[in-house]
Design an enzyme around this catalytic site. Structure first.
Site, mmCIF file in Angstrom:
data_model
loop_
_atom_site.group_PDB
_atom_site.id
_atom_site.type_symbol
_atom_site.label_atom_id
_atom_site.label_comp_id
_atom_site.label_asym_id
_atom_site.label_seq_id
_atom_site.Cartn_x
_atom_site.Cartn_y
_atom_site.Cartn_z
ATOM 1 C CG ASP A 635 -24.779 -2.471 38.500
ATOM 2 O OD1 ASP A 635 -24.835 -3.281 37.564
ATOM 3 O OD2 ASP A 635 -25.175 -1.296 38.412
ATOM 4 C CB CYS A 679 -16.988 0.983 37.840
ATOM 5 S SG CYS A 679 -18.508 1.340 38.744
ATOM 6 C CG HIS A 730 -16.771 9.429 34.683
ATOM 7 N ND1 HIS A 730 -16.140 8.233 34.487
ATOM 8 C CD2 HIS A 730 -17.770 9.192 35.562
ATOM 9 C CE1 HIS A 730 -16.718 7.307 35.234
ATOM 10 N NE2 HIS A 730 -17.711 7.867 35.893
#
Length: 796
Positions: A635, A679, A730
């Protein structure tokens, strides 16, 4: 004669033992009332005032303490309230509602989701668990902190400001600090620039219109502050460091218009995290009403600007010489030459941190064990930085400083202790172009990966729910209530459980679920020799050349495998379930994210440190491959956040950051599929760098962007695998099958069918198991339906 004084631009809000963090969590759970929360906040704030006062700081900020982040707090005070929150009473609960959402009213909306400026990674899980809708956040200039994005909609025809709680804090500060109290105001231009405008009109037009509404509000606010008797007001305009010419007319519109009623009160114009650039510098020094100008001398080119353009002798220079974003002790060899140069100007100088000290831990006295570490003598947290400010000030005024002499000695010893360890540096120096490139191109290696995988393969992004049981298990191990062997065995059971659930749902590529990890970086950093940790949870400290000290990921991967393909703890009677479609997927954080979410060394470049981390991760990837792992996720959500504001520096940054990622991943076999997940940022201005990362699959946060990021990938001709988020993780809302089907159809309008990987928007650690299972089931069902339709269309 030059007069040297001391000042501060803000202080931490969590408290020495994270008192405010725990109070916030209790309030959000309903365990304490508002009065108790406010009492804790006031105690922490007053403790910080006393600490600064006792250290001998001459100017101490007041009115800058908040319960979430400063921009959100100022949006509440100014009355920038979207219509869906218009019926709520002004105050703390409405502010929290805008940040976190309430039934029927989504939180402020943008395309980012991560930490608020106030909160640590550790706080994140509780916040997300209780959220109803995604929050809207953006990066705070170039830091890894965030601010809530104020939202301006059609209902904002007139502002309804309420500064009552602000003035209560100002009065408390004045009573406690007297003339040392300096109110902080976030400037009108920055507030306008930070807003997200929902109307269709041009953004520049809407900014001018909102600023027109701000002018009488700020004029009255500053007049009332002056009437309290304070000697100075700090106006923080962080957007002064932005290289955006469109902001210049806004500054001219606001200043000096809002300063006409301040009387003899001095104005301190404050910027930080970069230099302000030539045009803004010329404007600042020409603003007659500004008696003090505060500049950052730890980042950017403030000193060259002063040398080139001069500085008025009738103003005070606020010299940010102590790094407000670093945990390292002041180095006299670095700071003294800068101080000597600016002293030649002949103006009065206020020595201060480069920014608020909220970005570093509270005090080393909270963790005395750190002082015993090799790096301990050269560490300085917020409390220690106050002493450094005062010591520099006193020495500049002709007094001798033992603290600065000791600092110089400590740095000499630290560098000597590290000088013998040159192995990693030699390894980096010997790297060639071949070390940064996969053995084969994407088009050549892609057919070798995941053979037999169905069209639109389904997977997740790494993490699964961090349950009470997992947190309890981790706490027992931390408190020595269970052995390492017992802890690891229990973690293996949790991984097995998570794998079993994924098989039951029908995912094609399985993740191990990350039950052993506390947050997104700490776990990986703990496996590296050369990183130090603070229990105050604001980041790891890189302190010496980095190398892996253990291979924890490989151990967990191996413990769940048998013969390289089967996962025995999830076995069923049907051996065909373990064919090549069932692949195990390990995720880890990339070198840039580990670097940017830590406190890097200051004695070597960030590029060098990124390469060190890249080499360490390269070894870890090789170990995972040796254990049989076919899919590895690395990531890099933090790639964009630290990108320099100046275009001339941007390309260099993107070169070495992408190179460090490629160094970590380029050693992977062609048969190994390398994923990344990105992100928390807007990536439109670095898409070509993302393409150069050469990952096999990039899973991106996308659910609330209306496919804007996906379109950006399409527009640069991105031809590798892509996993746009199918639903917003979320939110606790379980997306229906039809919703995900529509998402997948919209994806296929932008990209090739063979490139699409199906996954949620982000990791699932903050969700509960029931909603996680239901949402993933719907995702798999929707994918199967789209596959069927594609097959039917092909047959026709």
């Amino acid at each position: 004669m030059v007069l040297f004084t001391s000042g501060c631009l803000g202080f931490g809000r969590m408290g020495p033992n994270r008192e405010l963090k725990f109070a916030l969590e209790k309030y959000w759970r309903g365990d304490i009332d508002a009065a108790t929360l406010i009492a804790v906040a006031n105690q922490v704030e007053e403790l910080s005032w006393d600490m600064q006062n006792d250290a001998g700081i001459d100017k101490i900020t007041v009115g800058d303490f908040c319960l979430y982040d400063n921009v959100l707090q100022w949006a509440e005070w100014l009355g920038i309230i979207p219509s869906r929150f218009g019926s709520m009473q002004p105050g703390m609960d409405r502010m929290f509602a805008m940040a976190r959402g309430v039934d029927g009213a989504p939180a402020l909306s943008k395309n980012c989701m991560t930490l608020a400026m106030l909160l640590s990674f550790e706080t994140l899980s509780l916040i997300m668990t209780v959220m109803v809708f995604i929050t809207g956040m953006k990066k705070w200039v170039t830091s890894n902190y965030h601010y809530m994005v104020p939202e301006v909609d059609e209902s904002l025809s007139a502002l309804s400001p309420d500064f009552s709680s602000y003035f209560e804090a100002i009065q408390r500060g004045i009573c406690r600090l007297g003339d040392k109290a300096v109110p902080v105001v976030i400037g009108p231009v920055s507030m306008v620039r930070f807003c997200n405008f929902k109307l269709a009109a041009a953004t520049d037009v809407q900014r001018f219109a909102l600023l027109e509404q701000f002018l009488p509000v700020y004029t009255e606010l500053l007049s009332k502050l002056a009437a309290t008797g304070v000697k100075e007001i700090q106006i923080h305009e962080p957007v002064l460091v932005f290289a955006e010419t469109s902001l210049s007319p806004l500054f001219a519109q606001a200043f000096p218009a809002i300063l006409k009623s301040i009387g003899n009160t001095s104005i301190n114009m404050v910027s930080f995290f970069e230099d302000v650039g030539e045009e803004n510098y010329k404007w600042l020094v020409g603003l007659k009403e500004a008696k003090t100008i505060s500049l950052d001398f730890t980042r950017g080119d403030s000193l060259p600007l002063i040398k080139k353009l001069g500085f008025p002798q009738d103003k005070t220079l606020g010299a940010g010489l102590i790094d407000g974003r670093s945990v390292w002790k002041v180095d006299p060899a670095v700071v003294n030459p800068i101080l000597a140069e600016i002293s030649k100007i002949g103006c009065d100088i206020r020595i201060q941190p480069s920014s608020s000290l909220q970005f570093v831990p509270w005090s080393l006295s909270c963790e005395p064990e750190l002082l015993e570490h090799t790096a301990g003598p050269v560490l300085a947290f917020s409390k220690q930085k106050l002493s450094e400010v005062v010591a520099l000030c006193r020495e500049a005024n002709g007094e001798s400083s033992l603290l600065l002499k000791d600092a110089a000695t400590a740095w000499t010893k630290y560098r000597a202790a590290l000088s013998a360890d040159q192995k990693i540096s030699r390894s980096i120096a010997s790297l060639t172009e071949a070390n940064f490139a996969r053995a084969e191109s994407y088009s050549a290696r892609r057919p070798k990966q995941l053979k037999g995988m169905p069209l639109l393969p389904t997977t997740s992004i790494g993490s699964f729910p961090q349950t009470k049981e997992i947190r309890s298990l981790r706490n027992q191990f931390k408190c020595n209530k269970i052995t390492k062997q017992e802890y690891e065995a229990a973690i293996d059971q949790q991984i097995a459980y998570m794998i079993g659930i994924q098989e039951g749902i029908g995912l094609d590529i399985l993740v191990h679920g990350e039950p052993e990890r506390t947050d997104m970086v700490e776990f990986f950093a703990q496996q590296m020799d050369g990183m130090l940790f603070s229990s105050q949870r604001l980041g790891a400290v890189l302190w010496k050349p980095l190398r892996p000290s253990s291979h924890f990921l490989e151990r967990h991967f191996s413990s769940q495998r048998n013969d390289g393909s089967r996962i025995p703890s999830c076995s069923t009677s049907d051996e065909k379930a373990y064919n090549s479609h069932i692949l195990f997927f390990i995720s880890q954080k990339g070198p840039v994210t580990i670097l940017n979410w830590s406190f890097p060394r200051v004695d070597i470049s960030r590029k060098e440190q990124a390469m060190q981390i890249g080499l360490a991760l390269r070894e870890e990837i090789a170990d995972l491959e040796a254990a049989g792992c076919k899919v590895i996720q690395v990531d890099e959500p933090a790639l964009r956040e630290a990108m320099p504001l100046r275009p001339a520096q941007k390309d260099e940054y993107l070169q070495w950051t992408v190179d460090s990622f490629r160094l970590a991943t380029a050693g992977a076999k062609s048969e190994t599929q390398i994923h990344t997940h990105m992100c928390y940022c807007e990536f439109a201005d670095c898409m070509h760098a993302i393409d150069r990362m050469d990952t096999d699959v990039n899973s991106i946060e996308n659910a609330r962007s209306d496919n804007a990021t996906l379109v950006a990938f399409r527009d640069i001709g991105y031809d590798k695998g892509l996993g746009p988020g199918t639903y917003d993780i979320h939110s606790p809302v379980v997306p229906p099958v039809s919703f995900i089907e529509d998402k997948l159809r919209s994806f296929l309008e932008c990209m090739d069918t063979k490139s699409l990987v199906v996954n949620p928007d982000c990791g699932l650690k903050t969700r509960d198991w029931p909603e996680t299972i239901a949402a993933l089931k719907n995702m798999v069902t929707a994918t199967e339906e789209i596959r069927s339709q594609l097959t039917t269309n092909q047959e026709q």
